[in-house]
Scaffold this active site. Structure first.
Site, short mmCIF file in Angstrom:
data_model
loop_
_atom_site.label_atom_id
_atom_site.label_comp_id
_atom_site.label_asym_id
_atom_site.label_seq_id
_atom_site.Cartn_x
_atom_site.Cartn_y
_atom_site.Cartn_z
N TYR A 41 0.99 -1.59 -0.37
CA TYR A 41 0.23 -0.13 -0.09
C TYR A 41 0.82 1.57 -0.20
CZ TYR A 41 -3.88 -3.20 1.03
OH TYR A 41 -4.95 -4.28 1.43
N PHE A 191 -13.97 -4.41 0.49
CA PHE A 191 -14.28 -3.62 -0.19
C PHE A 191 -16.05 -3.67 -0.10
CE2 PHE A 191 -11.18 -4.53 -4.11
CZ PHE A 191 -10.48 -2.56 -3.65
N PRO A 192 -16.10 -3.03 1.72
CA PRO A 192 -17.96 -4.07 2.00
C PRO A 192 -18.27 -2.93 1.41
CG PRO A 192 -16.41 -3.13 3.83
CD PRO A 192 -15.60 -3.23 2.96
N LEU A 193 -17.90 -1.68 0.39
CA LEU A 193 -19.22 -0.73 0.00
C LEU A 193 -18.82 -1.16 -1.21
CD1 LEU A 193 -18.59 2.40 2.79
CD2 LEU A 193 -20.39 0.39 2.17
N SER A 195 -16.36 -0.11 -3.43
CA SER A 195 -15.91 1.38 -3.77
C SER A 195 -17.64 2.39 -4.09
CB SER A 195 -15.96 0.59 -5.59
OG SER A 195 -14.27 -0.06 -5.50
N LEU A 198 -21.83 1.12 -2.25
CA LEU A 198 -23.30 0.78 -1.12
C LEU A 198 -23.26 2.15 -0.37
CD1 LEU A 198 -22.23 -3.08 -1.29
CD2 LEU A 198 -24.41 -1.99 -1.24
N THR A 199 -23.15 3.15 -0.71
CA THR A 199 -22.87 4.75 0.47
C THR A 199 -23.95 5.05 0.18
OG1 THR A 199 -21.95 5.94 -1.28
CG2 THR A 199 -20.53 4.85 0.65
N GLY A 200 -24.86 5.21 -1.43
CA GLY A 200 -25.60 5.53 -1.42
C GLY A 200 -25.46 7.26 -1.92
N LYS A 201 -24.31 7.74 -2.42
CA LYS A 201 -23.86 8.85 -3.31
C LYS A 201 -23.82 8.20 -4.81
CE LYS A 201 -18.72 7.51 -2.80
NZ LYS A 201 -17.76 8.07 -1.92
#
Length: 300
Positions: A41, A191-193, A195, A198-201
């Site tokens: 990283y 990667f639970p969202l 990328s 799954l945040t709603g944006k």
């Protein structure tokens, strides 16, 4: 281990040193104690900044890092001699004398898993590593690794597997989750969202927010398919009908799976860390999980 962890892949890369320090401090302030990084990283910068900004609070946290992927000037792979070299370099960057969870980042088809495990077992027995884990392993590769450990009584074995898993990426259900259950291993989803989906944006029929990865990079933009956006809308409706957010649903759904120990989520700001830390309190029922599966199938 806190049930929400901090993914450190943004440290020293997408966010600078000041923002990295803010994210680490915010995590500690809200009780998140699990930090997951890797030597690759930001070419080692993530480990370096994590070690620097944890400072004398090192003993309060669980640090997980990884080896095996190509590291400029260092090499790659899972041969014993390389593991020792990579471990010493990570230890130096993290400014610590032990690592809580040392993970093989990717399988190495050129090295028998027994050789890799032997080198990792030496680190555990020397007190330099507390537990070992793997990442991006298939169910068959997990079985082979556990079989190799079992043939040497008293040797260290993988206690966790870290693979991608989310409401929009269900591949681990095809064998890995079951193998974790069978082997008594923890599963750590990254990667639970998906990328940011799954945040709603990102909403159907609405412009893509500027300064986001999806707006800037084609490989992320490809995620905005009609199918994915339909699924997102269905999930938002489900969450809102229960006075919850999509973010809460994304985390709580993962934690509803018994083998999931902690959800690893990256963050680029202190506020994101605070938001993530408040997502794990929704206890989904079996009926909820069935309804979610039905909604996702209908959106295909």
């Amino acid at each position: 281990m806190s049930v929400v962890g901090v993914g450190c892949n943004n440290f020293g890369g997408r966010i600078d040193e000041t923002r990295t320090e803010e994210v680490i401090n915010a995590a500690l302030d809200v009780g998140l104690n699990f930090f997951d990084t890797a030597d690759t990283y930001a070419n080692g910068k993530s480990e370096e900044l994590l070690g620097r900004f944890l400072g004398n609070r090192r003993s309060e946290v669980i640090i997980a890092t990884k080896f095996g992927q190509e590291m400029p000037g260092q090499g790659r792979g899972a041969r014993p001699e390389y593991i020792r070299k990579a471990f010493d370099a990570s230890l130096n960057r993290l400014k610590t004398d032990y690592i809580d969870l040392y993970q093989q980042h990717v399988p190495d088809p050129d090295v028998p898993i027994a050789e890799t495990l032997g080198a990792l077992d030496e680190l555990v027995k020397a007190g330099k590593v507390r537990e070992i884990g793997c990442s991006n392993f298939s169910a068959q590769q997990i079985r082979e690794a556990q079989g190799a450990s079992g043939s040497l009584p008293g040797s260290a074995r993988f206690v966790s597997v870290q693979n991608e898993y989310s409401l929009l990426h269900r591949e681990p259900e095809e064998g890995v989750l079951g193998e974790c259950e069978l082997q008594g291993m923890a599963f750590l989803p990254f990667f639970p969202l998906k990328s940011g989906l799954l945040t709603g944006k990102y909403r159907k029929g609405q412009p893509i927010p500027q300064d986001t990865r999806v707006a800037k990079y084609e490989r992320y933009g490809k995620l905005l398919t009609e199918e994915n956006l339909d699924k997102v809308e269905a999930l938002i409706d489900f969450a809102q009908s229960r006075n919850r957010t999509l973010l809460e649903l994304a985390f709580s759904w993962l934690l509803a799976h018994r083998v999931v120990a902690s959800v690893i989520a990256g963050a680029t700001s202190a506020q994101q860390v605070r938001n993530n830390s408040n997502t794990a309190g929704w206890k989904l029922t079996a009926d909820d999980l069935d309804e979610i599966d039905s909604l996702l199938r209908a959106a295909v």
